[in-house]
Design a protein around this motif. Structure first.
Motif, PDB file in Angstrom:
ATOM      1  N   ASP A   1      10.802   0.675  -5.108  1.00  0.00           N
ATOM      2  CA  ASP A   1      11.553   1.784  -4.531  1.00  0.00           C
ATOM      3  C   ASP A   1      12.191   1.318  -3.236  1.00  0.00           C
ATOM      4  O   ASP A   1      11.607   0.534  -2.495  1.00  0.00           O
ATOM      5  CB  ASP A   1      10.640   2.973  -4.215  1.00  0.00           C
ATOM      6  CG  ASP A   1      10.085   3.611  -5.470  1.00  0.00           C
ATOM      7  OD1 ASP A   1      10.706   3.448  -6.532  1.00  0.00           O
ATOM      8  OD2 ASP A   1       9.039   4.264  -5.378  1.00  0.00           O
TER       9      ASP A   1
ATOM     10  N   GLU B   1       9.030  -6.051   0.001  1.00  0.00           N
ATOM     11  CA  GLU B   1       7.708  -6.502  -0.426  1.00  0.00           C
ATOM     12  C   GLU B   1       7.841  -7.358  -1.678  1.00  0.00           C
ATOM     13  O   GLU B   1       8.678  -7.090  -2.541  1.00  0.00           O
ATOM     14  CB  GLU B   1       6.804  -5.301  -0.682  1.00  0.00           C
ATOM     15  CG  GLU B   1       6.532  -4.516   0.593  1.00  0.00           C
ATOM     16  CD  GLU B   1       5.666  -3.292   0.397  1.00  0.00           C
ATOM     17  OE1 GLU B   1       5.212  -2.735   1.405  1.00  0.00           O
ATOM     18  OE2 GLU B   1       5.457  -2.892  -0.776  1.00  0.00           O
TER      19      GLU B   1
ATOM     20  N   SER C   1       6.151   0.079  -5.669  1.00  0.00           N
ATOM     21  CA  SER C   1       5.538   1.380  -5.928  1.00  0.00           C
ATOM     22  C   SER C   1       4.537   1.337  -7.077  1.00  0.00           C
ATOM     23  O   SER C   1       3.597   2.140  -7.110  1.00  0.00           O
ATOM     24  CB  SER C   1       6.612   2.424  -6.237  1.00  0.00           C
ATOM     25  OG  SER C   1       7.395   2.038  -7.352  1.00  0.00           O
ATOM     26  N   LYS C   2       4.702   0.404  -8.027  1.00  0.00           N
ATOM     27  CA  LYS C   2       3.798   0.367  -9.169  1.00  0.00           C
ATOM     28  C   LYS C   2       3.896  -0.984  -9.861  1.00  0.00           C
ATOM     29  O   LYS C   2       4.989  -1.538 -10.020  1.00  0.00           O
ATOM     30  CB  LYS C   2       4.153   1.486 -10.164  1.00  0.00           C
ATOM     31  CG  LYS C   2       3.238   1.596 -11.368  1.00  0.00           C
ATOM     32  CD  LYS C   2       1.886   2.164 -11.001  1.00  0.00           C
ATOM     33  CE  LYS C   2       0.997   2.373 -12.226  1.00  0.00           C
ATOM     34  NZ  LYS C   2      -0.346   2.866 -11.869  1.00  0.00           N
TER      35      LYS C   2
ATOM     36  N   ASN D   1      10.054  -1.328  -1.292  1.00  0.00           N
ATOM     37  CA  ASN D   1       8.598  -1.274  -1.353  1.00  0.00           C
ATOM     38  C   ASN D   1       8.128  -1.260  -2.798  1.00  0.00           C
ATOM     39  O   ASN D   1       8.713  -0.569  -3.643  1.00  0.00           O
ATOM     40  CB  ASN D   1       8.075  -0.030  -0.644  1.00  0.00           C
ATOM     41  CG  ASN D   1       8.281  -0.080   0.853  1.00  0.00           C
ATOM     42  OD1 ASN D   1       7.397  -0.463   1.609  1.00  0.00           O
ATOM     43  ND2 ASN D   1       9.468   0.316   1.301  1.00  0.00           N
TER      44      ASN D   1
ATOM     45  N   ARG E   1      16.329   2.678  -7.146  1.00  0.00           N
ATOM     46  CA  ARG E   1      15.170   2.195  -7.896  1.00  0.00           C
ATOM     47  C   ARG E   1      15.491   0.842  -8.509  1.00  0.00           C
ATOM     48  O   ARG E   1      16.652   0.538  -8.787  1.00  0.00           O
ATOM     49  CB  ARG E   1      14.805   3.165  -9.027  1.00  0.00           C
ATOM     50  CG  ARG E   1      14.282   4.508  -8.581  1.00  0.00           C
ATOM     51  CD  ARG E   1      14.173   5.444  -9.778  1.00  0.00           C
ATOM     52  NE  ARG E   1      13.481   6.681  -9.446  1.00  0.00           N
ATOM     53  CZ  ARG E   1      13.395   7.717 -10.262  1.00  0.00           C
ATOM     54  NH1 ARG E   1      13.980   7.678 -11.451  1.00  0.00           N
ATOM     55  NH2 ARG E   1      12.742   8.799  -9.901  1.00  0.00           N
TER      56      ARG E   1
ATOM     57  N   THR F   1      -1.639  -2.304  -7.630  1.00  0.00           N
ATOM     58  CA  THR F   1      -0.881  -3.524  -7.359  1.00  0.00           C
ATOM     59  C   THR F   1      -1.791  -4.721  -7.118  1.00  0.00           C
ATOM     60  O   THR F   1      -1.550  -5.826  -7.617  1.00  0.00           O
ATOM     61  CB  THR F   1       0.033  -3.314  -6.133  1.00  0.00           C
ATOM     62  OG1 THR F   1       0.927  -2.238  -6.412  1.00  0.00           O
ATOM     63  CG2 THR F   1       0.832  -4.567  -5.820  1.00  0.00           C
TER      64      THR F   1
ATOM     65  N   ILE G   1      -4.798   1.858  -5.763  1.00  0.00           N
ATOM     66  CA  ILE G   1      -3.559   1.088  -5.677  1.00  0.00           C
ATOM     67  C   ILE G   1      -3.710  -0.101  -6.625  1.00  0.00           C
ATOM     68  O   ILE G   1      -4.405  -1.076  -6.335  1.00  0.00           O
ATOM     69  CB  ILE G   1      -3.293   0.616  -4.237  1.00  0.00           C
ATOM     70  CG1 ILE G   1      -3.160   1.831  -3.315  1.00  0.00           C
ATOM     71  CG2 ILE G   1      -2.025  -0.219  -4.184  1.00  0.00           C
ATOM     72  CD1 ILE G   1      -2.892   1.503  -1.881  1.00  0.00           C
TER      73      ILE G   1
ATOM     74  N   THR H   1       0.814  -1.216   0.000  1.00  0.00           N
ATOM     75  CA  THR H   1       0.000   0.000   0.000  1.00  0.00           C
ATOM     76  C   THR H   1       0.847   1.266   0.000  1.00  0.00           C
ATOM     77  O   THR H   1       0.412   2.316   0.475  1.00  0.00           O
ATOM     78  CB  THR H   1      -0.968   0.013   1.202  1.00  0.00           C
ATOM     79  OG1 THR H   1      -0.229  -0.228   2.409  1.00  0.00           O
ATOM     80  CG2 THR H   1      -2.010  -1.078   1.062  1.00  0.00           C
ATOM     81  N   GLN H   2       2.067   1.157  -0.513  1.00  0.00           N
ATOM     82  CA  GLN H   2       2.924   2.316  -0.742  1.00  0.00           C
ATOM     83  C   GLN H   2       3.159   3.111   0.541  1.00  0.00           C
ATOM     84  O   GLN H   2       2.782   4.267   0.656  1.00  0.00           O
ATOM     85  CB  GLN H   2       2.322   3.204  -1.830  1.00  0.00           C
ATOM     86  CG  GLN H   2       2.176   2.493  -3.163  1.00  0.00           C
ATOM     87  CD  GLN H   2       1.470   3.323  -4.201  1.00  0.00           C
ATOM     88  OE1 GLN H   2       0.984   4.402  -3.917  1.00  0.00           O
ATOM     89  NE2 GLN H   2       1.384   2.813  -5.411  1.00  0.00           N
ATOM     90  N   TYR H   3       3.751   2.461   1.505  1.00  0.00           N
ATOM     91  CA  TYR H   3       4.182   3.081   2.754  1.00  0.00           C
ATOM     92  C   TYR H   3       3.035   3.382   3.718  1.00  0.00           C
ATOM     93  O   TYR H   3       3.253   3.965   4.770  1.00  0.00           O
ATOM     94  CB  TYR H   3       4.984   4.368   2.512  1.00  0.00           C
ATOM     95  CG  TYR H   3       6.262   4.129   1.767  1.00  0.00           C
ATOM     96  CD1 TYR H   3       7.377   3.612   2.414  1.00  0.00           C
ATOM     97  CD2 TYR H   3       6.359   4.391   0.412  1.00  0.00           C
ATOM     98  CE1 TYR H   3       8.563   3.379   1.731  1.00  0.00           C
ATOM     99  CE2 TYR H   3       7.539   4.164  -0.281  1.00  0.00           C
ATOM    100  CZ  TYR H   3       8.634   3.659   0.385  1.00  0.00           C
ATOM    101  OH  TYR H   3       9.797   3.430  -0.293  1.00  0.00           O
TER     102      TYR H   3
END
Length: 658
Positions: free
Chosen positions: A531, A455, A516-517, A514, A545, A427, A425, A375-377
């Motif tokens: 990221d 992740e 990110s996309k 994490n 990255r 993902t 999100i 969930t992006q942080y």
């Protein structure tokens, strides 16, 4: 495999004093020419008597307006008491709701920046301060001259905007608050290290972003004169923009510090020393009309104890609160709301919202949650805000982030999702997200010295017949990325344990990755963007990255080299040329705003050619982006420097695959 990638987490040290802002020669701001359709301020101090009369008229008008507001608001709400749902240190995304949780406005910084650009403004919006009647108030700085700041009013519907107030040298915007039918603005004026003065203004807005009535308000002159005799301000909440009038009306005093002492300054300028402070190492967290919340720290600024001090008697009582993962949330109606975080599994914090009742000395857990990987942080109880007996926080459900609200009045949380659409999100459209977490401890004292979190996308079988193979490859890659150095503890000795125990954060290395996309290109290629951030001490860590690309038909991992027919040298030359062109775009402005170290176009070509490679790229639907790490071509503060290259330029077609 590419360099590992980490996104930069900002390490923010919270300064407890507004008086640390500003330097240089102070002068009172002259705004006599800044108001379109408003009543300009006179820069002549000899007109103080007239200004006092004007102030009284404005105050009477404000009181009339405030009374009208109360008559019109059948639900008892006050339009000035809207709640701003936003990150504490960011104005990137702002949701404005009323006391019932109904959305009043949703704004993004990019939209505000566009309004400034469309109005051909030389200013760049910086911080959101206030919304009233659909008008947004921002501070902004002159492009290329960060020291030249001003306050602007923006109508996000009509895109109308105007400058409300110029902030001169050594002028710090201390308070900016809608209260009693008017905007109350307080400025702190003066060079740090000297006696600095406060100046108050009343702003009566209209329904337009270009019409204001502004006057200097002398009603709190005695109070402000007294404030100037002290050094450090202590606010009763995280919102340090509350009008002094609001604080004095609701609390009865405002706290300032001098040397190691604290003082309660009252409206008439009288001051009483705060008695009962248990230690000079610490700070005042919050206060109300009866209680002062004080946090004690050790020599390494770690919170070690929390106290409740009776502001009248000075009686000091230690609160039975575990300070290991303590985080202040709010102090309202004699109840301290705080969060306890359990970080025993690195990267997967478990957070509890507590309510400590000062009168009964009872502590209650209101709710509990865990981080959701992917969930992006986002963490449990993310961006938690307590305001007017309500709690608001972000959470993830049903494929998107959302704001949740719960009423605290009955001591139980029954949160409801507000009708606010935040970012999706993507993902989880492709599968689930697992994680790896590990912690290596000192064999002598048990202090954590090396931590890693990553992740891992678990692709759904319905996305690809080769999902099992793809998942195995992703997991193997992330396990290698987070694996400890087999000799990490080779040079440890028991002699170092004293340092480990005194400053565990300094001695601990962390490594985070994490997702990110996630996307699918050409209905065939899966891309997973990762990221990351590595920290091993010092002022900051290092971001990176990574991107993994898979052929969904074969399950094989591919890279740009599988699509690009040119040589590595051809690629480097193409990217270096585009970097050179980008640098040239700053020449007309004398390279103002350039992210590059160099201003020499030939030198920047050579530097870019040397650093560019086909591994430091990421691919999306728009093409290929070559990126350069901080320090390769520019300063750390510039972040990654991205150089977009279209598919047509690189591959001779408009998509990734043939």
């Amino acid at each position: 495999m590419k360099k590992k990638s980490l996104i930069g987490k900002m390490m923010i040290m919270i300064l407890l004093t507004a008086s640390l802002a500003g330097c240089g020669n102070a002068k009172k701001p002259d705004n006599s020419q800044n108001f379109a359709g408003g009543k300009p301020l006179s820069g002549d101090d000899s007109s103080k008597e007239a200004s006092d009369d004007s102030t009284e008229e404005v105050r009477e008008e404000a009181e009339d307006e405030s009374a009208a507001v109360e008559d019109d608001a059948s639900d008892g709400s006050n339009p000035g008491d809207n709640i701003y749902l936003k990150e504490q240190y960011s104005s990137e995304e702002i949701c404005i709701v009323d006391q019932t949780g109904d959305l009043q406005g949703y704004y993004k910084s990019d939209d505000i920046k566009k309004i400034f650009k469309d109005n051909n403004s030389i200013y760049v919006p910086e911080d959101f301060y206030l919304e009233h009647d659909g008008i947004l108030y921002y501070t902004a700085y002159e492009d290329g001259n960060y020291g030249n700041n001003a306050i602007f009013a923006i109508d996000p519907v009509s895109s109308e905007m105007s400058k409300v107030f110029d902030l001169g040298d050594n002028v710090y915007l201390d308070c900016f608050d809608y209260y009693n039918g008017r905007i109350c603005m307080s400025l702190l004026i003066g060079e740090y290290g000297t006696r600095r003065e406060y100046s108050n203004y009343t702003i009566i807005p209209s329904d337009s972003a270009s019409s204001f009535e502004i006057s200097e308000d002398h009603s709190l002159d005695a109070f402000c004169d007294a404030l100037s005799d002290y050094d450090y301000s202590y606010y009763r909440s995280r919102n340090n923009r509350e009008a002094f009038e609001r604080v004095l009306d609701e609390v009865g005093y405002f706290i300032k510090g001098r040397d190691d002492d604290y003082f309660m300054i009252r409206a008439d300028g009288s001051a009483d020393m705060v008695k009962g402070i248990p230690s000079v190492n610490g700070h005042i967290e919050s206060y109300d009309s009866h209680n002062i919340i004080y946090v004690e720290q050790n020599d390494n600024y770690k919170d070690i104890a929390i106290y409740n001090i009776d502001c009248e008697t000075g009686d000091c009582r230690a609160l039975d609160i575990d300070m290991g993962g303590y985080e202040f949330a709010a102090f309202e109606d004699g109840i301290l709301y705080y969060i306890l975080t359990d970080d025993s599994e690195y990267g997967m914090p478990v957070r509890e919202l507590h309510a400590y009742n000062m009168e009964s000395a009872s502590d209650k857990v209101l709710c509990k949650g865990s981080k959701k990987p992917g969930t992006q942080y986002l963490t449990a109880l993310d961006t938690l805000i307590v305001n007017s007996g309500k709690v608001f926080y972000k959470d993830y459900e049903g494929g998107s982030l959302g704001w949740y609200m719960a009423d605290l009045s009955n001591g139980e949380l029954d949160p409801v999702r507000l009708d606010i659409s935040l970012s999706q999100i993507d993902t989880f459209n492709y599968g689930t997200v697992d994680h790896i977490s590990r912690t290596e401890k000192c064999p002598y004292c048990g202090t954590p010295l090396d931590k890693a979190y990553a992740e891992i996308l678990v692709l759904s079988d319905d996305i690809s017949p080769k999902a099992g193979e793809i998942n195995a490859a992703i997991r193997e890659h992330m396990e290698k990325s987070t694996a400890p150095d087999p000799n990490w503890d080779e040079y440890l000795s028991e002699d170092e344990c004293e340092g480990h125990l005194e400053a565990p954060v300094i001695y601990c290395t962390t490594n985070d990755y994490n997702i990110s996309k996630v996307r699918i290109l050409d209905d065939r290629y899966l891309t997973v963007d990762i990221d990351g951030y590595w920290f091993g001490g010092g002022a900051h860590g290092y971001p990176s990255r990574d991107q993994m690309i898979f052929d969904l038909q074969s399950g094989v991992e591919v890279t740009l080299a599988d699509f690009y027919k040119g040589s590595e040298e051809d690629f480097k030359a193409l990217v270096a040329t585009k970097v050179q062109e980008d640098l040239k775009s700053y020449e007309a402005d004398d390279f103002e705003g350039s992210p590059y170290f160099s201003t020499d176009t030939e030198a920047i070509y050579n530097d870019a050619y040397e650093s560019a490679n086909m591994e430091n790229v990421y691919i999306d639907e728009n093409g290929v982006t070559a990126y350069f790490y901080p320090y390769e071509l520019g300063a750390y503060a510039a972040g990654f420097i991205d150089i977009p290259v279209s598919f047509e330029e690189l591959l001779g077609r408009d998509c990734l695959g043939e």
